[in-house]
Design a protein around this motif. Structure first.
Motif, PDB file in Angstrom:
ATOM      1  N   ALA A  42      39.574 -13.454 -32.737  1.00  0.00           N
ATOM      2  CA  ALA A  42      39.991 -14.554 -31.861  1.00  0.00           C
ATOM      3  C   ALA A  42      39.261 -14.507 -30.525  1.00  0.00           C
ATOM      4  N   GLU A  43      39.049 -15.681 -29.951  1.00  0.00           N
ATOM      5  CA  GLU A  43      38.554 -15.778 -28.581  1.00  0.00           C
ATOM      6  C   GLU A  43      39.708 -16.245 -27.705  1.00  0.00           C
ATOM      7  N   LEU A  44      39.873 -15.570 -26.573  1.00  0.00           N
ATOM      8  CA  LEU A  44      40.985 -15.849 -25.674  1.00  0.00           C
ATOM      9  C   LEU A  44      40.479 -16.178 -24.276  1.00  0.00           C
ATOM     10  N   ASP A  45      41.274 -16.915 -23.531  1.00  0.00           N
ATOM     11  CA  ASP A  45      41.032 -17.173 -22.113  1.00  0.00           C
ATOM     12  C   ASP A  45      42.178 -16.544 -21.329  1.00  0.00           C
ATOM     13  N   THR A  46      41.842 -15.723 -20.356  1.00  0.00           N
ATOM     14  CA  THR A  46      42.843 -15.113 -19.497  1.00  0.00           C
ATOM     15  C   THR A  46      42.679 -15.685 -18.097  1.00  0.00           C
ATOM     16  N   GLY A  47      43.772 -16.201 -17.544  1.00  0.00           N
ATOM     17  CA  GLY A  47      43.741 -16.842 -16.233  1.00  0.00           C
ATOM     18  C   GLY A  47      44.347 -15.984 -15.147  1.00  0.00           C
ATOM     19  N   PHE A  48      43.699 -15.996 -13.984  1.00  0.00           N
ATOM     20  CA  PHE A  48      44.117 -15.204 -12.835  1.00  0.00           C
ATOM     21  C   PHE A  48      43.972 -16.070 -11.589  1.00  0.00           C
ATOM     22  N   ARG A  49      44.997 -16.111 -10.763  1.00  0.00           N
ATOM     23  CA  ARG A  49      44.958 -16.852  -9.502  1.00  0.00           C
ATOM     24  C   ARG A  49      44.907 -15.826  -8.382  1.00  0.00           C
ATOM     25  N   GLY A  50      43.724 -15.620  -7.814  1.00  0.00           N
ATOM     26  CA  GLY A  50      43.540 -14.612  -6.787  1.00  0.00           C
ATOM     27  C   GLY A  50      44.099 -15.023  -5.440  1.00  0.00           C
ATOM     28  N   ASP A  51      44.492 -14.018  -4.650  1.00  0.00           N
ATOM     29  CA  ASP A  51      44.943 -14.275  -3.286  1.00  0.00           C
ATOM     30  C   ASP A  51      43.783 -14.749  -2.411  1.00  0.00           C
ATOM     31  N   ASP A  52      42.566 -14.240  -2.689  1.00  0.00           N
ATOM     32  CA  ASP A  52      41.366 -14.600  -1.938  1.00  0.00           C
ATOM     33  C   ASP A  52      40.386 -15.284  -2.887  1.00  0.00           C
ATOM     34  N   LEU A  53      40.278 -16.587  -2.802  1.00  0.00           N
ATOM     35  CA  LEU A  53      39.407 -17.350  -3.701  1.00  0.00           C
ATOM     36  C   LEU A  53      37.926 -17.166  -3.377  1.00  0.00           C
ATOM     37  N   ILE A  92      45.579 -23.704 -16.792  1.00  0.00           N
ATOM     38  CA  ILE A  92      45.817 -22.808 -17.919  1.00  0.00           C
ATOM     39  C   ILE A  92      47.336 -22.804 -18.091  1.00  0.00           C
ATOM     40  N   ALA A  93      47.808 -22.472 -19.271  1.00  0.00           N
ATOM     41  CA  ALA A  93      49.252 -22.545 -19.542  1.00  0.00           C
ATOM     42  C   ALA A  93      50.038 -21.864 -18.430  1.00  0.00           C
ATOM     43  N   GLY A  94      50.934 -22.594 -17.828  1.00  0.00           N
ATOM     44  CA  GLY A  94      51.765 -22.047 -16.760  1.00  0.00           C
ATOM     45  C   GLY A  94      51.299 -22.396 -15.369  1.00  0.00           C
ATOM     46  N   LYS A  95      50.095 -22.989 -15.225  1.00  0.00           N
ATOM     47  CA  LYS A  95      49.592 -23.295 -13.885  1.00  0.00           C
ATOM     48  C   LYS A  95      48.583 -24.436 -13.961  1.00  0.00           C
ATOM     49  N   VAL A  96      48.815 -25.472 -13.186  1.00  0.00           N
ATOM     50  CA  VAL A  96      47.871 -26.582 -13.067  1.00  0.00           C
ATOM     51  C   VAL A  96      47.679 -26.847 -11.589  1.00  0.00           C
ATOM     52  N   MET A  97      46.417 -26.957 -11.168  1.00  0.00           N
ATOM     53  CA  MET A  97      46.111 -27.149  -9.755  1.00  0.00           C
ATOM     54  C   MET A  97      45.049 -28.223  -9.612  1.00  0.00           C
ATOM     55  N   GLY A  98      44.958 -28.785  -8.442  1.00  0.00           N
ATOM     56  CA  GLY A  98      43.970 -29.823  -8.194  1.00  0.00           C
ATOM     57  C   GLY A  98      42.578 -29.294  -7.935  1.00  0.00           C
ATOM     58  N   THR A  99      42.447 -28.041  -7.644  1.00  0.00           N
ATOM     59  CA  THR A  99      41.134 -27.450  -7.358  1.00  0.00           C
ATOM     60  C   THR A  99      40.846 -26.352  -8.373  1.00  0.00           C
ATOM     61  N   ASP A 100      39.618 -25.919  -8.424  1.00  0.00           N
ATOM     62  CA  ASP A 100      39.231 -24.840  -9.334  1.00  0.00           C
ATOM     63  C   ASP A 100      39.625 -23.494  -8.740  1.00  0.00           C
ATOM     64  N   SER A 101      40.917 -23.243  -8.661  1.00  0.00           N
ATOM     65  CA  SER A 101      41.395 -22.027  -8.014  1.00  0.00           C
ATOM     66  C   SER A 101      41.850 -20.958  -8.998  1.00  0.00           C
ATOM     67  N   THR A 107      47.435 -15.924 -20.833  1.00  0.00           N
ATOM     68  CA  THR A 107      46.318 -15.825 -21.759  1.00  0.00           C
ATOM     69  C   THR A 107      46.557 -16.878 -22.830  1.00  0.00           C
ATOM     70  N   THR A 108      45.495 -17.617 -23.157  1.00  0.00           N
ATOM     71  CA  THR A 108      45.593 -18.678 -24.154  1.00  0.00           C
ATOM     72  C   THR A 108      44.468 -18.517 -25.169  1.00  0.00           C
ATOM     73  N   THR A 109      44.535 -19.276 -26.256  1.00  0.00           N
ATOM     74  CA  THR A 109      43.390 -19.309 -27.158  1.00  0.00           C
ATOM     75  C   THR A 109      42.268 -20.041 -26.434  1.00  0.00           C
ATOM     76  N   ALA A 110      41.045 -19.608 -26.661  1.00  0.00           N
ATOM     77  CA  ALA A 110      39.898 -20.148 -25.936  1.00  0.00           C
ATOM     78  C   ALA A 110      39.765 -21.654 -26.167  1.00  0.00           C
ATOM     79  N   GLY A 111      39.562 -22.365 -25.073  1.00  0.00           N
ATOM     80  CA  GLY A 111      39.353 -23.798 -25.149  1.00  0.00           C
ATOM     81  C   GLY A 111      40.626 -24.618 -25.294  1.00  0.00           C
ATOM     82  N   ASN A 112      41.761 -23.976 -25.478  1.00  0.00           N
ATOM     83  CA  ASN A 112      43.027 -24.689 -25.621  1.00  0.00           C
ATOM     84  C   ASN A 112      43.956 -24.191 -24.516  1.00  0.00           C
ATOM     85  N   TRP A 113      43.883 -24.804 -23.362  1.00  0.00           N
ATOM     86  CA  TRP A 113      44.541 -24.283 -22.169  1.00  0.00           C
ATOM     87  C   TRP A 113      46.065 -24.303 -22.237  1.00  0.00           C
ATOM     88  N   GLN A 114      46.650 -24.935 -23.248  1.00  0.00           N
ATOM     89  CA  GLN A 114      48.109 -24.942 -23.345  1.00  0.00           C
ATOM     90  C   GLN A 114      48.647 -24.061 -24.465  1.00  0.00           C
TER      91      GLN A 114
END
Length: 168
Positions: A137-148, A117-126, A61-68
């Motif tokens: 505060a506004e936050l962004d929470t990132g999730f990498r699903g098993d089934d995209l 997002i902090a902790g994960k960078v990928m070449g596709t929108d996964s 989870t990061t602050t919104a708009g600041n992926w690091q």
């Protein structure tokens, strides 16, 4: 003898670096705890699940708009296996080995795909990224699903302002 001293010096530098990282992580958590309220917990009666649960990896989870700018307070900085469940009351993020949390429906601003997002960078929108409000505060929470392939359904359901009842 010189080799032993050099080895001990390298080990001491490594341990000093680890100590500095741990101290920095704890200081960041303390400062964020003073600014952010506690993460919401799942209500006793959230309603029926609207979508089949999504299994995958909670990234961060990061602050919104600041992926690091990672949020580390209250265990939010710990990456690990997780399950997403969508209810009429909101979104549950059930994390294995770390405290889970609940995002109330009215706090969700938007949902979409991303490649970083902090902790994960990928070449596709996964990554599934949920933008939500916690206090001021506004936050962004990132999730990498098993089934995209389920992302479009999740994005549509999370973006709806009102629940039309039942599973979609």
């Amino acid at each position: 003898m010189d080799r032993l001293l050099l080895t001990l010096l390298v080990i001491a530098c490594f341990l000093l670096a680890l100590w500095g990282m741990r101290r920095s992580w704890r200081r960041r958590a303390r400062s964020q705890s003073a600014v952010l309220p506690p993460f919401p917990q799942k209500p006793a009666e959230p309603g029926e699940e609207l979508l089949p649960e999504a299994k995958g990896l909670y990234v961060s989870t990061t602050t919104a708009g600041n992926w690091q700018d990672r949020i580390v307070t209250r265990g939010a900085g710990l990456r690990g296996r997780a399950v997403l469940r969508l209810y009429p009351a909101g979104l549950e993020i059930d994390r294995a080995g770390a405290p889970g949390f609940f995002i109330p429906r009215e706090s969700i601003v938007e949902a979409g795909r991303s490649n970083a997002i902090a902790g994960k960078v990928m070449g596709t929108d996964s990554l599934l990224v949920i933008r939500w409000r916690l206090g001021d505060a506004e936050l962004d929470t990132g999730f990498r699903g098993d089934d995209l392939d389920v992302y479009p359904q999740w994005i549509q359901s999370l973006s709806e302002r009102e629940i039309k009842g039942g599973a979609q």
